[in-house]
Design a protein around this motif. Structure first.
Motif, PDB file in Angstrom:
ATOM      1  N   ILE A 241       0.846  -1.190   0.000  1.00  0.00           N
ATOM      2  CA  ILE A 241       0.000   0.000   0.000  1.00  0.00           C
ATOM      3  C   ILE A 241       0.883   1.241   0.000  1.00  0.00           C
ATOM      4  O   ILE A 241       1.672   1.459   0.924  1.00  0.00           O
ATOM      5  N   ILE A 242       0.757   2.037  -1.079  1.00  0.00           N
ATOM      6  CA  ILE A 242       1.569   3.243  -1.250  1.00  0.00           C
ATOM      7  C   ILE A 242       0.717   4.460  -0.932  1.00  0.00           C
ATOM      8  O   ILE A 242      -0.349   4.651  -1.528  1.00  0.00           O
ATOM      9  N   ASN A 243       1.176   5.279   0.007  1.00  0.00           N
ATOM     10  CA  ASN A 243       0.517   6.548   0.279  1.00  0.00           C
ATOM     11  C   ASN A 243       0.953   7.570  -0.759  1.00  0.00           C
ATOM     12  O   ASN A 243       2.149   7.790  -0.963  1.00  0.00           O
ATOM     13  N   VAL A 244      -0.016   8.186  -1.438  1.00  0.00           N
ATOM     14  CA  VAL A 244       0.291   9.078  -2.560  1.00  0.00           C
ATOM     15  C   VAL A 244       0.979  10.357  -2.085  1.00  0.00           C
ATOM     16  O   VAL A 244       1.867  10.882  -2.759  1.00  0.00           O
ATOM     17  N   ASP A 245       0.600  10.887  -0.939  1.00  0.00           N
ATOM     18  CA  ASP A 245       1.230  12.115  -0.436  1.00  0.00           C
ATOM     19  C   ASP A 245       2.678  11.874  -0.048  1.00  0.00           C
ATOM     20  O   ASP A 245       3.568  12.685  -0.330  1.00  0.00           O
ATOM     21  N   LYS A 246       2.948  10.743   0.582  1.00  0.00           N
ATOM     22  CA  LYS A 246       4.305  10.433   1.027  1.00  0.00           C
ATOM     23  C   LYS A 246       5.132   9.741  -0.047  1.00  0.00           C
ATOM     24  O   LYS A 246       6.361   9.747   0.026  1.00  0.00           O
ATOM     25  N   LEU A 247       4.458   9.124  -1.014  1.00  0.00           N
ATOM     26  CA  LEU A 247       5.110   8.308  -2.039  1.00  0.00           C
ATOM     27  C   LEU A 247       6.025   7.259  -1.395  1.00  0.00           C
ATOM     28  O   LEU A 247       7.187   7.083  -1.766  1.00  0.00           O
ATOM     29  N   GLU A 248       5.450   6.559  -0.446  1.00  0.00           N
ATOM     30  CA  GLU A 248       6.171   5.469   0.208  1.00  0.00           C
ATOM     31  C   GLU A 248       5.166   4.428   0.683  1.00  0.00           C
ATOM     32  O   GLU A 248       3.974   4.706   0.834  1.00  0.00           O
ATOM     33  N   ILE A 249       5.685   3.213   0.903  1.00  0.00           N
ATOM     34  CA  ILE A 249       4.827   2.124   1.380  1.00  0.00           C
ATOM     35  C   ILE A 249       4.500   2.352   2.854  1.00  0.00           C
ATOM     36  O   ILE A 249       5.395   2.548   3.682  1.00  0.00           O
ATOM     37  N   VAL A 250       3.214   2.331   3.169  1.00  0.00           N
ATOM     38  CA  VAL A 250       2.780   2.520   4.553  1.00  0.00           C
ATOM     39  C   VAL A 250       2.309   1.215   5.181  1.00  0.00           C
ATOM     40  O   VAL A 250       2.146   1.138   6.406  1.00  0.00           O
ATOM     41  N   GLU A 251       2.088   0.190   4.352  1.00  0.00           N
ATOM     42  CA  GLU A 251       1.679  -1.108   4.893  1.00  0.00           C
ATOM     43  C   GLU A 251       1.852  -2.181   3.833  1.00  0.00           C
ATOM     44  O   GLU A 251       1.644  -1.935   2.645  1.00  0.00           O
ATOM     45  N   THR A 252       2.236  -3.374   4.267  1.00  0.00           N
ATOM     46  CA  THR A 252       2.281  -4.552   3.405  1.00  0.00           C
ATOM     47  C   THR A 252       1.381  -5.609   4.009  1.00  0.00           C
ATOM     48  O   THR A 252       1.520  -5.962   5.184  1.00  0.00           O
ATOM     49  N   VAL A 253       0.433  -6.090   3.204  1.00  0.00           N
ATOM     50  CA  VAL A 253      -0.535  -7.073   3.686  1.00  0.00           C
ATOM     51  C   VAL A 253      -0.187  -8.433   3.086  1.00  0.00           C
ATOM     52  O   VAL A 253      -0.235  -8.616   1.870  1.00  0.00           O
ATOM     53  N   ASP A 254       0.193  -9.382   3.929  1.00  0.00           N
ATOM     54  CA  ASP A 254       0.462 -10.746   3.478  1.00  0.00           C
ATOM     55  C   ASP A 254      -0.869 -11.475   3.329  1.00  0.00           C
ATOM     56  O   ASP A 254      -1.641 -11.587   4.289  1.00  0.00           O
ATOM     57  N   LEU A 255      -1.119 -11.995   2.125  1.00  0.00           N
ATOM     58  CA  LEU A 255      -2.419 -12.567   1.817  1.00  0.00           C
ATOM     59  C   LEU A 255      -2.510 -14.071   2.073  1.00  0.00           C
ATOM     60  O   LEU A 255      -3.528 -14.580   2.516  1.00  0.00           O
ATOM     61  N   GLY A 256      -1.458 -14.785   1.691  1.00  0.00           N
ATOM     62  CA  GLY A 256      -1.520 -16.243   1.746  1.00  0.00           C
ATOM     63  C   GLY A 256      -2.158 -16.849   0.510  1.00  0.00           C
ATOM     64  O   GLY A 256      -2.400 -18.046   0.454  1.00  0.00           O
ATOM     65  N   PHE A 257      -2.455 -16.018  -0.483  1.00  0.00           N
ATOM     66  CA  PHE A 257      -2.986 -16.491  -1.760  1.00  0.00           C
ATOM     67  C   PHE A 257      -2.544 -15.514  -2.849  1.00  0.00           C
ATOM     68  O   PHE A 257      -2.066 -14.412  -2.568  1.00  0.00           O
ATOM     69  N   THR A 258      -2.696 -15.943  -4.106  1.00  0.00           N
ATOM     70  CA  THR A 258      -2.280 -15.104  -5.236  1.00  0.00           C
ATOM     71  C   THR A 258      -3.370 -14.094  -5.560  1.00  0.00           C
ATOM     72  O   THR A 258      -4.502 -14.477  -5.888  1.00  0.00           O
ATOM     73  N   PRO A 259      -3.056 -12.800  -5.492  1.00  0.00           N
ATOM     74  CA  PRO A 259      -4.079 -11.801  -5.796  1.00  0.00           C
ATOM     75  C   PRO A 259      -4.298 -11.666  -7.300  1.00  0.00           C
ATOM     76  O   PRO A 259      -3.364 -11.770  -8.088  1.00  0.00           O
ATOM     77  N   GLY A 260      -5.559 -11.429  -7.676  1.00  0.00           N
ATOM     78  CA  GLY A 260      -5.871 -11.132  -9.071  1.00  0.00           C
ATOM     79  C   GLY A 260      -6.127  -9.667  -9.290  1.00  0.00           C
ATOM     80  O   GLY A 260      -5.847  -9.131 -10.367  1.00  0.00           O
ATOM     81  N   TYR A 261      -6.646  -8.999  -8.263  1.00  0.00           N
ATOM     82  CA  TYR A 261      -7.042  -7.596  -8.368  1.00  0.00           C
ATOM     83  C   TYR A 261      -7.305  -7.089  -6.954  1.00  0.00           C
ATOM     84  O   TYR A 261      -7.675  -7.857  -6.066  1.00  0.00           O
ATOM     85  N   VAL A 262      -7.122  -5.775  -6.759  1.00  0.00           N
ATOM     86  CA  VAL A 262      -7.405  -5.149  -5.465  1.00  0.00           C
ATOM     87  C   VAL A 262      -8.306  -3.945  -5.699  1.00  0.00           C
ATOM     88  O   VAL A 262      -8.058  -3.150  -6.614  1.00  0.00           O
ATOM     89  N   ALA A 263      -9.341  -3.802  -4.880  1.00  0.00           N
ATOM     90  CA  ALA A 263     -10.240  -2.646  -4.992  1.00  0.00           C
ATOM     91  C   ALA A 263     -10.580  -2.147  -3.596  1.00  0.00           C
ATOM     92  O   ALA A 263     -10.807  -2.935  -2.675  1.00  0.00           O
ATOM     93  N   TYR A 264     -10.630  -0.813  -3.460  1.00  0.00           N
ATOM     94  CA  TYR A 264     -10.966  -0.190  -2.175  1.00  0.00           C
ATOM     95  C   TYR A 264     -12.391   0.332  -2.227  1.00  0.00           C
ATOM     96  O   TYR A 264     -12.765   1.052  -3.162  1.00  0.00           O
ATOM     97  N   ASN A 265     -13.194  -0.026  -1.219  1.00  0.00           N
ATOM     98  CA  ASN A 265     -14.566   0.456  -1.111  1.00  0.00           C
ATOM     99  C   ASN A 265     -14.607   1.548  -0.050  1.00  0.00           C
ATOM    100  O   ASN A 265     -14.468   1.281   1.145  1.00  0.00           O
ATOM    101  N   GLN A 266     -14.819   2.783  -0.503  1.00  0.00           N
ATOM    102  CA  GLN A 266     -14.774   3.926   0.407  1.00  0.00           C
ATOM    103  C   GLN A 266     -15.943   3.926   1.392  1.00  0.00           C
ATOM    104  O   GLN A 266     -15.769   4.229   2.576  1.00  0.00           O
TER     105      GLN A 266
END
Length: 352
Positions: A241-266
């Motif tokens: 997860i990259i924060n756009v203001d900081k342009l740096e990774i703020v979190e890494t989420v280990d899934l345990g499975f292969t991701p196909g797509y990521v979407a954020y629901n506000q």
């Protein structure tokens, strides 16, 4: 630098001489979901009010995947689809190879950019590239089309959206896949699968201002309305997860499975991740200021792209090996129904 071969075929409203090659002129005016069917080389247009479907043919291919008689059509395996900011046009990346089976062997094909009228379904232009591309996308102001060349010395290309002339060629990392934009309209993010990095490009200057190391084999930096970019790392089985203001990774989420797509629901403040090759979408909620897996929704085999309705109440999930789009009640995390579409549906975009 290898020369990029570009040719544009303005199709207008020209109809082919055989019924097999004819694309009817549509009149799409209702809120709709546009679904790319890679193997069918079509777009299924789902009316979101009654779930009726129109079909847009992107190819002159006849049944069985063979070209029509005397056809020079070479559009194969369209992949991802984006809507112009004004909602009038669609931009489609055509890598020429079936990316649902992985990214190996992509260097041997040539890509294309298709621009399609979102109302009539008519192809407005076709631009040929000398390497495959993962997607093509309108810039936030709608004046440019951005794409990548999936090659070892990766490039992000910028075209004039009016005449499809090449404006800029930007060196990025190895084997770039998806190029996307931040929600604030300042930056483009190119996911470099061969470099395990994301290149951040200033949209105005067309310069790479930062390269961010992420997980193993990133495919896309998916735009979140929360000011973050969500990077799916396929081999790494994680989300950076990259924060756009900081342009740096703020979190890494280990899934345990292969991701196909990521979407954020506000509206729900949830992160949804499809499980590539499987029949599930997992949703994550915030717990102690971290993303935690909260549950799963069974959709269809090889769940892939996820799109939310404008109010966030419904989710639409393409199932690449089930030939369906699942409609999901987002708040209750339950599937409402499946809609039959074409073969190997992958990209999806919602027009309200």
């Amino acid at each position: 630098m290898k020369k990029i071969i570009i040719s544009i075929a303005i199709m207008g409203l020209i109809l082919s001489c055989s019924n097999d090659e004819m694309q009817p002129i549509l009149n799409i005016s209702s809120p709709s979901a546009y679904v790319i069917n890679g193997e069918s080389t079509t777009i299924s247009v789902i009316d979101l009010a009654n779930y009726e479907i129109n079909t847009i043919k992107l190819s002159n291919k006849s049944g069985g995947g063979h070209l029509s008689h005397n056809s020079s059509d070479d559009i194969q395996f369209p992949h991802h689809i984006y809507l112009s900011p004004d909602g009038t046009k669609l931009s489609i990346g055509v890598p020429g190879v079936d990316l649902t089976e992985g990214h190996s062997g992509v260097h041997e094909t040539k890509g294309k950019i298709l621009i399609v009228d979102a109302k009539t379904g008519q192809t407005l232009s076709k631009t040929d590239l000398d390497k495959p591309n993962h997607n093509s996308i309108f810039s936030p102001d709608g004046k440019e089309i951005w794409t990548t060349l999936m090659q070892h010395d990766g490039k992000t290309l910028v075209f004039d959206a009016q005449n499809m002339t090449l404006k800029n060629m930007i060196a990025v990392g190895n084997d770039p896949a998806e190029v996307t934009f931040s929600s604030n309209g300042k930056y483009a993010f190119t996911a470099n699968g061969g470099s395990n990095s994301v290149s951040v490009i200033d949209i105005q200057t067309k310069k790479v201002i930062k390269t961010i190391a992420v997980g193993n084999e990133p495919v896309g930096a998916w735009t979140g309305s929360d000011g973050n970019m969500y990077v799916d790392n396929e081999i790494g089985k994680s989300v950076s997860i990259i924060n756009v203001d900081k342009l740096e990774i703020v979190e890494t989420v280990d899934l345990g499975f292969t991701p196909g797509y990521v979407a954020y629901n506000q509206s729900l403040n949830e992160m949804w991740v499809s499980n590539a090759g499987q029949s599930f979408v997992y949703y994550f909620t915030r717990e102690n200021n971290k993303w935690k897996k909260a549950g799963s929704i069974q959709t269809g085999l090889d769940a892939h792209a996820i799109a939310f309705s404008k109010d966030g109440k419904l989710a639409y999930v393409t199932n690449q090996k089930n030939l369906t789009v699942s409609i999901v009640d987002a708040a209750n995390h339950t599937k409402i129904k499946d809609i039959q579409v074409g073969q190997k549906p992958n990209g999806i975009v919602i027009k309200n």
